[in-house]
Design a protein around this motif. Structure first.
Motif, PDB file in Angstrom:
ATOM      1  N   TYR A  99      -6.203   8.428 -11.230  1.00 48.89           N
ATOM      2  CA  TYR A  99      -7.419   7.806 -10.710  1.00 48.89           C
ATOM      3  C   TYR A  99      -8.416   7.492 -11.814  1.00 48.89           C
ATOM      4  O   TYR A  99      -9.372   6.737 -11.594  1.00 48.89           O
ATOM      5  CB  TYR A  99      -8.070   8.717  -9.667  1.00 48.89           C
ATOM      6  N   LEU A 137       2.130   1.819  -3.574  1.00 45.72           N
ATOM      7  CA  LEU A 137       1.062   2.329  -4.422  1.00 45.72           C
ATOM      8  C   LEU A 137       0.754   3.791  -4.111  1.00 45.72           C
ATOM      9  O   LEU A 137       0.441   4.579  -5.008  1.00 45.72           O
ATOM     10  CB  LEU A 137      -0.180   1.466  -4.257  1.00 45.72           C
ATOM     11  N   GLN A 138       0.867   4.162  -2.840  1.00 45.76           N
ATOM     12  CA  GLN A 138       0.650   5.562  -2.471  1.00 45.76           C
ATOM     13  C   GLN A 138       1.726   6.461  -3.066  1.00 45.76           C
ATOM     14  O   GLN A 138       1.477   7.630  -3.384  1.00 45.76           O
ATOM     15  CB  GLN A 138       0.636   5.703  -0.949  1.00 45.76           C
ATOM     16  N   GLU A 174       0.826  -1.211   0.000  1.00 49.56           N
ATOM     17  CA  GLU A 174       0.000   0.000   0.000  1.00 49.56           C
ATOM     18  C   GLU A 174       0.862   1.264   0.000  1.00 49.56           C
ATOM     19  O   GLU A 174       0.476   2.293  -0.567  1.00 49.56           O
ATOM     20  CB  GLU A 174      -0.951  -0.002   1.197  1.00 49.56           C
ATOM     21  N   HIS A 195      -6.101   1.409  -3.208  1.00 54.06           N
ATOM     22  CA  HIS A 195      -5.613   1.900  -4.499  1.00 54.06           C
ATOM     23  C   HIS A 195      -6.578   1.550  -5.626  1.00 54.06           C
ATOM     24  O   HIS A 195      -6.856   2.371  -6.507  1.00 54.06           O
ATOM     25  CB  HIS A 195      -4.240   1.314  -4.793  1.00 54.06           C
ATOM     26  N   SER A 255       0.029  -0.591 -10.773  1.00 53.73           N
ATOM     27  CA  SER A 255       0.414   0.744 -11.228  1.00 53.73           C
ATOM     28  C   SER A 255       1.330   0.591 -12.436  1.00 53.73           C
ATOM     29  O   SER A 255       2.397  -0.019 -12.298  1.00 53.73           O
ATOM     30  CB  SER A 255       1.138   1.524 -10.124  1.00 53.73           C
TER      31      SER A 255
END
Length: 292
Positions: free
Chosen positions: A88, A81-82, A78, A240, A205
């Motif tokens: 988005y 991904l952040q 996470e 995400h 991603s």
């Protein structure tokens, strides 16, 4: 003394000096990257935006809950991904976004092979973060055929269910990682191959909007689409993918909302008591078939 920061910094520097190399830094356990967080924040995820410096560094982080306890189960995917600048919403032309880092969660040897090959074959460089479950190294079900490596084959950001009958499936479960193999084993035992389909998101991603939309369009009778993960709800990939999957729903005309199956929120990546882990893991797998 062991310094993850120094070793990753060396490998990252090599990726600048020799772009045609394939430098791979593998953590013994996924959460060991936290000792190298300064290199990741200052260089890996932001050097191209700050200095136009590209890097093909591969960061291989073992990841997956298998009863090892809170310290050696999670690569904190996470966080990676952040740190990505993954949009988005889909790009106007429908092509994958030009993101700062690629974050992947491959579940077959062929997928891993094609990812590494892609790193050196393409005419640009991007850092590649690989969440790689150790359990799959010794799992016979996690194998690939030679045809998966043959001419014309390539990495697939989304892997559709190879068994389920798309025209009959009532529930589609989206997921990433090794829990897929637990799910298909239980599905076979329950004889629910035509009731539930498991679709794997192998690249997180940039998010594979188009590939996921094309896959979900096949499930014309699906009454429910859920995301399942073994990580706690506040961790893993769920936060995400959640809003991005909703955009896919809008594109394909699916009027429902994304359901969630998995552990509840937790301060720990995994419980430290094996009995508790086993009970939680069983509950996660069982949730995929509840009501069918």
């Amino acid at each position: 003394s062991l310094s993850e920061m120094a070793v990753l910094g060396f490998e990252y520097g090599a990726s600048w000096e020799r772009p045609n190399l394939l430098p791979i830094w593998e953590a013994q356990f996924g959460d060991f990257f936290n000792g190298a967080q300064v290199i990741i924040d200052t260089y890996v995820v932001s050097a191209e935006a700050k200095w136009l410096k590209q890097s093909g560094i591969v960061i291989l982080l073992p990841h997956g809950l298998d009863g090892a306890g809170p310290e050696h189960s999670s690569s904190r995917i996470e966080r990676m991904l952040q740190l990505s600048d993954d949009p988005y919403v889909p790009t106007p032309d429908g092509k994958p976004a030009n993101v700062n880092i690629h974050v992947v969660f491959p579940t077959t040897p062929a997928q891993y092979f094609h990812l590494l090959r892609r790193q050196v074959k393409r005419n640009f460089r991007k850092p590649l973060i690989v969440a790689g479950p150790k359990a799959l190294l010794r799992l016979s079900a996690a194998s690939s055929s030679l045809s998966d490596l043959d001419e014309g084959s390539r990495f697939q950001p989304v892997l559709d269910d190879p068994v389920a009958n798309a025209s009959q499936v009532k529930r589609v479960v989206l997921l990433s990682g090794k829990i897929y193999y637990d799910l298909i084993k239980d599905r076979e035992a329950l004889n629910l191959q035509d009731a539930v389909a498991f679709v794997r998101l192998e690249e997180l991603s940039p998010f594979p909007f188009k590939q996921l939309a094309d896959t979900l369009k096949r499930y014309t009778l699906a009454e429910e689409i859920v995301y399942l993960q073994e990580e706690p709800r506040n961790q893993g990939a769920y936060t995400h993918v959640m809003s991005r999957i909703q955009h896919v729903f809008e594109e394909i005309g699916y009027r429902g909302t994304l359901g969630y199956r998995g552990r509840k929120e937790s301060a720990l990546p995994a419980p430290g008591i094996r009995k508790l882990y086993d009970a939680q893991q069983k509950a996660v797998v069982d949730a995929a078939f509840e009501g069918l």
